[in-house]
Design a protein around this motif. Structure first.
Motif, PDB file in Angstrom:
ATOM      1  N   ARG A 178       0.811  -1.217   0.000  1.00 52.44           N
ATOM      2  CA  ARG A 178       0.000   0.000   0.000  1.00 52.44           C
ATOM      3  C   ARG A 178       0.842   1.265   0.000  1.00 52.44           C
ATOM      4  O   ARG A 178       0.461   2.310  -0.540  1.00 52.44           O
ATOM      5  CB  ARG A 178      -0.923   0.014   1.222  1.00 52.44           C
ATOM      6  N   GLY A 179       1.979   1.210   0.642  1.00 54.44           N
ATOM      7  CA  GLY A 179       2.795   2.400   0.809  1.00 54.44           C
ATOM      8  C   GLY A 179       2.481   3.106   2.112  1.00 54.44           C
ATOM      9  O   GLY A 179       1.509   2.792   2.812  1.00 54.44           O
ATOM     10  N   SER A 180       3.269   4.087   2.452  1.00 61.83           N
ATOM     11  CA  SER A 180       3.096   4.836   3.692  1.00 61.83           C
ATOM     12  C   SER A 180       1.838   5.685   3.638  1.00 61.83           C
ATOM     13  O   SER A 180       1.475   6.230   2.593  1.00 61.83           O
ATOM     14  CB  SER A 180       4.309   5.731   3.936  1.00 61.83           C
ATOM     15  N   ALA A 181       1.152   5.778   4.773  1.00 64.88           N
ATOM     16  CA  ALA A 181      -0.025   6.651   4.866  1.00 64.88           C
ATOM     17  C   ALA A 181       0.368   8.114   4.876  1.00 64.88           C
ATOM     18  O   ALA A 181      -0.489   8.992   4.712  1.00 64.88           O
ATOM     19  CB  ALA A 181      -0.823   6.317   6.131  1.00 64.88           C
ATOM     20  N   SER A 182       1.649   8.389   5.081  1.00 63.03           N
ATOM     21  CA  SER A 182       2.193   9.749   4.964  1.00 63.03           C
ATOM     22  C   SER A 182       3.099   9.756   3.746  1.00 63.03           C
ATOM     23  O   SER A 182       4.255   9.301   3.819  1.00 63.03           O
ATOM     24  CB  SER A 182       2.980  10.130   6.223  1.00 63.03           C
TER      25      SER A 182
ATOM     26  N   SER B 134       7.206   9.236   3.085  1.00 64.57           N
ATOM     27  CA  SER B 134       7.882   8.743   4.287  1.00 64.57           C
ATOM     28  C   SER B 134       8.369   7.325   4.048  1.00 64.57           C
ATOM     29  O   SER B 134       7.571   6.398   3.904  1.00 64.57           O
ATOM     30  CB  SER B 134       6.935   8.768   5.493  1.00 64.57           C
ATOM     31  N   ALA B 135       9.683   7.165   3.994  1.00 63.54           N
ATOM     32  CA  ALA B 135      10.260   5.832   3.851  1.00 63.54           C
ATOM     33  C   ALA B 135      10.223   5.119   5.195  1.00 63.54           C
ATOM     34  O   ALA B 135      10.119   5.750   6.255  1.00 63.54           O
ATOM     35  CB  ALA B 135      11.692   5.932   3.341  1.00 63.54           C
ATOM     36  N   PHE B 136      10.308   3.802   5.165  1.00 61.41           N
ATOM     37  CA  PHE B 136      10.278   3.056   6.418  1.00 61.41           C
ATOM     38  C   PHE B 136      11.145   1.810   6.299  1.00 61.41           C
ATOM     39  O   PHE B 136      11.362   1.290   5.204  1.00 61.41           O
ATOM     40  CB  PHE B 136       8.846   2.677   6.796  1.00 61.41           C
ATOM     41  N   PRO B 137      11.645   1.337   7.430  1.00 61.54           N
ATOM     42  CA  PRO B 137      12.492   0.134   7.411  1.00 61.54           C
ATOM     43  C   PRO B 137      11.692  -1.073   6.944  1.00 61.54           C
ATOM     44  O   PRO B 137      10.507  -1.204   7.242  1.00 61.54           O
ATOM     45  CB  PRO B 137      12.923  -0.030   8.873  1.00 61.54           C
TER      46      PRO B 137
ATOM     47  N   LEU C  28       3.382   5.268  13.641  1.00 61.40           N
ATOM     48  CA  LEU C  28       1.952   5.564  13.549  1.00 61.40           C
ATOM     49  C   LEU C  28       1.634   6.374  12.297  1.00 61.40           C
ATOM     50  O   LEU C  28       0.620   6.132  11.627  1.00 61.40           O
ATOM     51  CB  LEU C  28       1.495   6.324  14.801  1.00 61.40           C
ATOM     52  N   GLU C  29       2.473   7.338  11.971  1.00 63.04           N
ATOM     53  CA  GLU C  29       2.232   8.151  10.773  1.00 63.04           C
ATOM     54  C   GLU C  29       2.352   7.304   9.503  1.00 63.04           C
ATOM     55  O   GLU C  29       1.578   7.468   8.551  1.00 63.04           O
ATOM     56  CB  GLU C  29       3.201   9.327  10.723  1.00 63.04           C
ATOM     57  N   ILE C  30       3.307   6.398   9.492  1.00 68.39           N
ATOM     58  CA  ILE C  30       3.488   5.537   8.324  1.00 68.39           C
ATOM     59  C   ILE C  30       2.291   4.604   8.158  1.00 68.39           C
ATOM     60  O   ILE C  30       1.789   4.395   7.044  1.00 68.39           O
ATOM     61  CB  ILE C  30       4.796   4.736   8.457  1.00 68.39           C
ATOM     62  N   MET C  31       1.801   4.087   9.273  1.00 68.69           N
ATOM     63  CA  MET C  31       0.711   3.110   9.210  1.00 68.69           C
ATOM     64  C   MET C  31      -0.654   3.765   9.018  1.00 68.69           C
ATOM     65  O   MET C  31      -1.495   3.254   8.275  1.00 68.69           O
ATOM     66  CB  MET C  31       0.696   2.268  10.481  1.00 68.69           C
ATOM     67  N   PHE C  32      -0.872   4.921   9.692  1.00 64.00           N
ATOM     68  CA  PHE C  32      -2.227   5.485   9.741  1.00 64.00           C
ATOM     69  C   PHE C  32      -2.344   6.912   9.212  1.00 64.00           C
ATOM     70  O   PHE C  32      -3.447   7.344   8.877  1.00 64.00           O
ATOM     71  CB  PHE C  32      -2.749   5.457  11.182  1.00 64.00           C
TER      72      PHE C  32
ATOM     73  N   HIS D  10      -7.380   4.011   7.396  1.00 59.65           N
ATOM     74  CA  HIS D  10      -6.224   3.120   7.297  1.00 59.65           C
ATOM     75  C   HIS D  10      -6.273   2.027   8.362  1.00 59.65           C
ATOM     76  O   HIS D  10      -5.847   0.890   8.106  1.00 59.65           O
ATOM     77  CB  HIS D  10      -4.937   3.922   7.418  1.00 59.65           C
ATOM     78  N   ARG D  11      -6.803   2.343   9.525  1.00 60.29           N
ATOM     79  CA  ARG D  11      -6.912   1.312  10.568  1.00 60.29           C
ATOM     80  C   ARG D  11      -7.930   0.257  10.147  1.00 60.29           C
ATOM     81  O   ARG D  11      -7.717  -0.939  10.353  1.00 60.29           O
ATOM     82  CB  ARG D  11      -7.297   1.948  11.908  1.00 60.29           C
TER      83      ARG D  11
END
Length: 669
Positions: free
Chosen positions: A207-211, A214-217, A234-238, A250-251
């Protein structure tokens, strides 16, 4: 005519009318009484100090007179202020029911995130004060104003969350998980959270980041590790914190993912044996949510009388399990320190941000060790989560108190072992108790009252004289409040060395010989249900019981006159409660300097005649009088006869409470 706050130290208004008072008028009341301090309080950058700011310990909570407020019944945080203005100075503590975004059925106790519930935002407050443009700022200035008024403020500490809360989804390692296939639990192994973590990462890669941007590990260990900030996760997920709709969307995507995979958090439980679950196959245990998903409740496989399972709630995973959780056994010698620290750190942050003075520990009666309370429990930092939260906050705020939600049930009933030992081990200063769960004056009520006084004298925690709580304002408990309510308030207010607890709405609650519509009960606003027996439509409907309210107003006014003379005094019993529960007339005075004798007839059906009270020694050469009664308007003081070393009260009506004092010389009257 409405009397002003400055004349009585509280607004003489029915609570409903106070809450409806225009904001500008409330501000004028505050400015007339507190002057320029109001302007300071309305700056959310300021911290108006609490009256306990310089205290070095928590004994103050052992005699606090607390009022519990479900904000949903009054719609927003600001409305706490006009309601609090109707309280006397003696009711010095306010407990605000959970303030966080809710999850399933919008239950206040099913926290969905660490964010403050946006439904408690006041548009009117924002209109008049545009700088108060977030619900957090509004809560902050409300706490400031209440501190300015001399009230201490309590927050709920809840040891569980919503089934699929942001906490659980962003930190699967801090919760237990199970895999359900229809009516069977297929897997409840100890490391199932690792599968959950991996599924979340795979979902995010797709899906990609919700922000955006924003890259993520991509490593599970790094993304869910302690070194990767939860705020970023939390920002990446929601998404962004202030985007409530986006975060919820997103949740729900993740909820749908896990629903179709059969993965759920292990539900919270209450009452021995706590552990050992199976899916409840009954039709009544099946629900269908608004999105068409079918859910099944769970039940304890070997239940005892108080065994309960709360399907929509997930308890934090505080201890490792034995044998990979195949037998649902916990290893209490292996606490999960990172989970303790996670919960404690977040509650400490909330306390610091909003300057709460005490915590109300939800489900404080939970003690899951089958062998009872260990001997070294009080010195074990991982014995109890609520104790750990108190200790974490107390390190910087030594006066921060802990009010426990426990009902002082017999040993082994609601907790393994002795609940009183558990309360001491978990560092509770005060506990709710269960006096609100019985009509006034029954033998069981009187026996409990005697036992509570014994514990007050000899234990490290203080049981409350509870008048009513939000979870007892429910059609099932109408019989508790058909009479005796003036007595509940009188004893709760004037028994100065014992704490008391009153829920909003008690002071004008209508008697309900038959159940009223659901909207008349505060309990049914703890959640929001649109159908079924617990549904509510529209807003909370206040009671219209003016007879009860005006009797309580008389007591509030009297407390303004005399409470300062009794508030720090230890009680001396003239007619004490006793263990059989048969004695219905009780009387007390003050140990060091008796100024008043208080008498209460807990028998709400029968008058009592010719009651002889032991005479306080310093009153032997004094003339005395009855100068207050809850049951009759006295146009003047009534002299009391003395017979030897006794005061003779000729008649006390059913449920009546009296106050006796020395007759004052005319120059002092």
């Amino acid at each position: 005519m409405v009397q002003t706050f400055s004349e009585t130290n509280f607004l003489v208004l029915m609570p409903e009318d106070a809450v409806k008072t225009p904001l500008t008028k409330i501000i004028r009341h505050l400015e007339n009484h507190f002057g320029n301090s109001v302007q300071d309080a309305f700056n959310p950058q300021n911290n108006i100090p609490s009256c306990i700011k310089n205290f070095s310990e928590t004994s103050w909570l052992r005699s606090a007179k607390c009022v519990g407020i479900n904000v949903r019944t009054i719609r927003n945080f600001w409305n706490i202020v006009p309601y609090a203005l109707t309280l006397p100075k003696a009711q010095n503590a306010i407990h605000i029911l959970p303030i966080w975004e809710p999850g399933v059925v919008a239950s206040l106790y099913g926290m969905a995130s660490w964010n403050v519930n946006p439904e408690f935002f006041s548009d009117d407050l924002f209109f008049h004060f545009p700088h108060l443009n977030t619900v957090e700022k509004q809560l902050k200035i409300v706490v400031n104003v209440l501190h300015m008024m001399g009230k201490v403020i309590g927050m709920d500490v809840v040891p569980h969350t919503d089934r699929y809360s942001e906490m659980a989804l962003a930190n699967p390692q801090h919760f237990e998980w199970l895999l359900r296939d229809g009516l069977k639990i297929k897997d409840n192994s100890a490391h199932l959270h690792e599968k959950v973590q991996q599924m979340i990462l795979e979902f995010l890669r797709y899906r990609g980041s919700a922000s955006p941007g924003s890259a993520f590990p991509t490593s599970r260990e790094v993304f869910f590790g302690d070194d990767f900030p939860e705020e970023t996760r939390l920002e990446i997920m929601f998404g962004k914190k202030n985007d409530y709709t986006g975060r919820l969307k997103h949740r729900k995507e993740l909820v749908n993912l896990f629903y179709h995979s059969g993965l759920e958090t292990v539900p919270a439980t209450m009452g021995p044996p706590y552990r050992g679950l199976e899916v409840d196959p009954s039709v009544e245990a099946k629900t269908v949510d608004e999105d068409g998903r079918v859910w099944h409740d769970y039940r304890i496989t070997k239940p005892q009388s108080f065994s309960r399972v709360f399907g929509p709630l997930a308890r934090y995973k505080l201890y490792e399990s034995k044998n990979n959780n195949q037998d649902w056994e916990l290893d209490f010698s292996a606490p999960r320190k990172s989970t303790f620290e996670y919960v404690c750190r977040n509650y400490q942050k909330i306390q610091s941000e909003f300057q709460f003075d005490f915590m109300r520990g939800d489900m404080s009666h939970v003690q899951m060790r089958p062998d009872g309370v260990p001997k070294n429990a009080k010195s074990d930092p991982f014995y109890d989560l609520l104790a750990a939260v108190k200790q974490k906050i107390s390190a910087d705020q030594p006066a921060f108190g802990y009010f426990a939600e426990s009902f002082l049930a017999p040993p082994g009933e609601m907790a393994f072992g002795d609940e009183t030992e558990h309360l001491e081990a978990s560092l509770a200063d005060s506990t709710l108790g269960d006096l609100q769960s019985e009509p006034v004056g029954t033998q069981f009520f009187m026996q409990n009252f005697w036992q509570y006084r014994e514990w007050l004298e000899h234990r490290d925690f203080a049981p409350n004289f509870a008048m009513m709580t939000a979870d007892k304002d429910d059609p099932r408990f109408d019989s508790f409040y058909l009479d005796g309510n003036e007595l509940r308030y009188f004893v709760g207010l004037f028994l100065a060395d014992m704490p008391s607890y009153m829920a909003l709405g008690f002071e004008c609650r209508d008697p309900h010989p038959t159940p009223a519509p659901n909207e008349h009960y505060t309990k049914l606003f703890v959640f929001q249900v649109s159908e079924g027996p617990k549904k509510t439509i529209g807003q909370y409907i206040w009671g219209k019981n003016r007879q009860l309210y005006w009797q309580i107003v008389r007591m509030k006014k009297l407390a303004g006159e005399i409470f300062s003379e009794i508030e720090n005094q230890k009680t001396a019993w003239l007619m004490p409660p006793e263990p059989t529960g048969l004695k219905k007339v009780l009387a007390w005075t003050q140990t060091d300097d008796p100024k008043f004798v208080f008498l209460a007839n807990f028998d709400t059906k029968n008058d009592w005649h010719q009651i002889d009270l032991p005479l306080p020694k310093t009153w032997e050469n004094e003339e005395v009088e009855i100068f207050f009664s809850t049951a009759r308007e006295t146009s003047g003081a009534v002299p009391v006869e003395k017979t030897g070393h006794f005061l003779r009260i000729e008649n006390v009506w059913a449920g009546e409470c009296l106050i006796v004092r020395k007759i004052l010389p005319k120059t002092e009257a």
